[in-house]
Design a protein around this motif. Structure first.
Motif, PDB file in Angstrom:
ATOM      1  N   PHE A 241     -24.894 -18.405  34.994  1.00 39.52           N
ATOM      2  CA  PHE A 241     -23.799 -17.736  35.706  1.00 39.52           C
ATOM      3  C   PHE A 241     -22.519 -18.582  35.712  1.00 39.52           C
ATOM      4  N   SER A 242     -22.615 -19.818  35.283  1.00 36.48           N
ATOM      5  CA  SER A 242     -21.434 -20.682  35.306  1.00 36.48           C
ATOM      6  C   SER A 242     -21.296 -21.465  33.994  1.00 36.48           C
ATOM      7  N   PHE A 243     -21.629 -20.812  32.873  1.00 35.04           N
ATOM      8  CA  PHE A 243     -21.501 -21.466  31.580  1.00 35.04           C
ATOM      9  C   PHE A 243     -20.036 -21.774  31.298  1.00 35.04           C
ATOM     10  N   SER A 244     -19.760 -22.931  30.706  1.00 38.38           N
ATOM     11  CA  SER A 244     -18.389 -23.299  30.357  1.00 38.38           C
ATOM     12  C   SER A 244     -18.391 -24.158  29.106  1.00 38.38           C
ATOM     13  N   GLY A 245     -17.208 -24.426  28.581  1.00 38.64           N
ATOM     14  CA  GLY A 245     -17.080 -25.232  27.381  1.00 38.64           C
ATOM     15  C   GLY A 245     -16.881 -24.375  26.150  1.00 38.64           C
TER      16      GLY A 245
END
Length: 458
Positions: A241-245
């Motif tokens: 729910f908080s994937f980044s990059g």
């Protein structure tokens, strides 16, 4: 008093300008389909209900428009089902046909039915209307045109690579920059379900996850819980729910989350292949993003999943999407026929181009030159010139009525016609024409060859 006519909700009439702009988009897409080696086919507007039902998931089935059987459709219905008002049971008895929901399932039916006539891998494109009993809203209609391209008969991931390029090049040709090509893989989603030990609830899981951008994280978790997925299981995949990059960063995160899932790691490998194959590709209009929440809610995707987002400054849903379906034709008896396909959302692309003022001024089917009608002999003289202009592809017309000059000029103004030709007795004697620029008011006496040269370049 006669009732004022209207059209059903979710449908539209199109003006000449709108049709011209839609054709501009369609022809741009079609030209790139052809450049990439796709061939055109068409399928009927409606299919047997049995062909469509059960192919789109529970939510999709509810949106299929069913067609009542001809004649006394209740006569052959089951009396018990009729008395019980069992609409689901009655539907199969009184509506044996349905309007097509998309172009992919009919395409699969087409491949199975014509398999001995086709050369595989078969690359087809299709531009036709489809119908969905959805709630109408901005960019979402009950009747709309899909522009699809599919490859069937190959499991090579180079097809996915080419579809990314195709999306980028089409939107570049439409001068629509800043789009995002979102990519995921159904095997990743299966891997998540395996990690949380809820494999039997994969569809419930993906349908809920696909709504993340609409109902938010808490809404998705609530729907999963209501479908019987335990809170402890949901907690195991909290990081998604908080994937980044960037793309590569997300790949590395996925390897950790899915380290115990064989199918999940297969999905990671496939995404890695596509990403690495595109390392040297010079994107023109798009950026590629890995979105692990992307599911699109359809039962038949088995591999790659695509979704196209408009530029951030335009508030609208996806403007394209698709994915791989390894055995879609299997539902019609043809096994082991892998396919992958994408679709362009014509109506939403139109809205985006309109909002960003990206339609070229030349996109119009308006007449280029209006010949003024001064009477029979003058019109005969004008018509000879008009026929030669039309032979060169120049759009010209004669005002049909011998009426006031002012009225004919008003007609030209309302039609957006930029030039008028005035040819009376004196012009006929000189075998010439007065060409008037209706925007600047400038007027010059010229011969027909001059008019031909001037407008041929336009």
């Amino acid at each position: 008093m006669a009732q004022k006519p209207s059209i059903p909700k979710g449908t539209r009439d199109f003006s000449p300008v709108e049709v011209s702009r839609r054709e501009y988009i369609i022809q741009t897409i079609k030209s790139h389909f052809k450049n990439f080696g796709f061939q055109p086919i068409e399928t009927p507007s409606f299919e047997k209900s049995s062909t469509l039902l059960g192919k789109y998931g529970e939510e999709g089935d509810r949106l299929i428009f069913k067609i009542l059987n001809s004649g006394d459709f209740l006569k052959k219905s089951n009396e018990q089902h009729l008395q019980a008002k069992d609409s689901n049971a009655l539907a199969s008895q009184i509506a044996e046909k349905a309007l097509k929901y998309d172009l992919t399932v009919p395409f699969a039916r087409y491949v199975v039915q014509h398999q001995h006539e086709l050369v595989f891998p078969f690359k087809r494109y299709q531009v036709q209307p489809v119908w969905r009993a959805d709630r109408p809203q901005k960019g979402r209609f009950r009747e709309f045109v899909q522009c699809d391209a599919d490859v069937i008969g190959s499991d090579s991931l180079w097809q996915e690579v080419e579809f990314v390029m195709l999306y980028d090049q089409v939107f570049h040709a439409l001068q629509l920059n800043g789009i995002t090509i979102k990519l995921n893989n159904r095997k990743i989603l299966s891997g998540f379900a395996e990690v949380i030990e809820e494999q039997d609830k994969l569809i419930d899981f993906t349908v809920a996850l696909d709504k993340l951008d609409k109902i938010g994280e808490e809404g998705v978790k609530k729907e999963m819980f209501e479908k019987g997925i335990a809170e402890e299981a949901i907690a195991k995949i909290q990081p998604i729910f908080s994937f980044s990059g960037n793309f590569e960063d997300k790949i590395n995160q996925l390897k950790n989350i899915l380290s115990t899932s064989k199918i999940g790691l297969e999905g990671v490998e496939e995404l890695t292949f596509v990403h690495q194959a595109l390392e040297d590709y010079d994107f023109k209009s798009a950026t590629l993003d890995l979105d692990v929440t992307l599911a699109r809610g359809l039962n038949y995707y088995t591999g790659a999943i695509f979704e196209i987002s408009a530029p951030e400054n335009v508030k609208i849903g996806s403007i394209g999407g698709g994915g791989r379906y390894d055995d879609l034709t299997g539902i019609f008896g043809l096994k082991n026929m892998s396919g992958v396909g994408i679709s362009f959302g014509l109506d939403r692309i139109y809205l985006v181009l309109e909002e960003l003022n990206l339609f070229p001024e030349t996109v119009s089917d308006s007449t280029q030159i209006l010949f003024i009608n001064f009477g029979f002999e003058e019109s005969k003289y004008a018509m000879k010139a008009i026929m030669k202009l039309r032979q060169k592809g120049i759009k010209a017309e004669l005002y049909p009525d011998d009426t006031k000059f002012k009225k004919q000029m008003q007609y030209a103004d309302k039609r957006g016609i930029k030039y008028a030709v005035i040819a009376g007795e004196s012009e006929i004697e000189k075998q010439a024409f007065n060409l008037k620029n209706l925007e600047t008011g400038e007027q010059e006496l010229v011969d027909l060859e001059t008019i031909l040269r001037k407008f041929a370049s336009q």
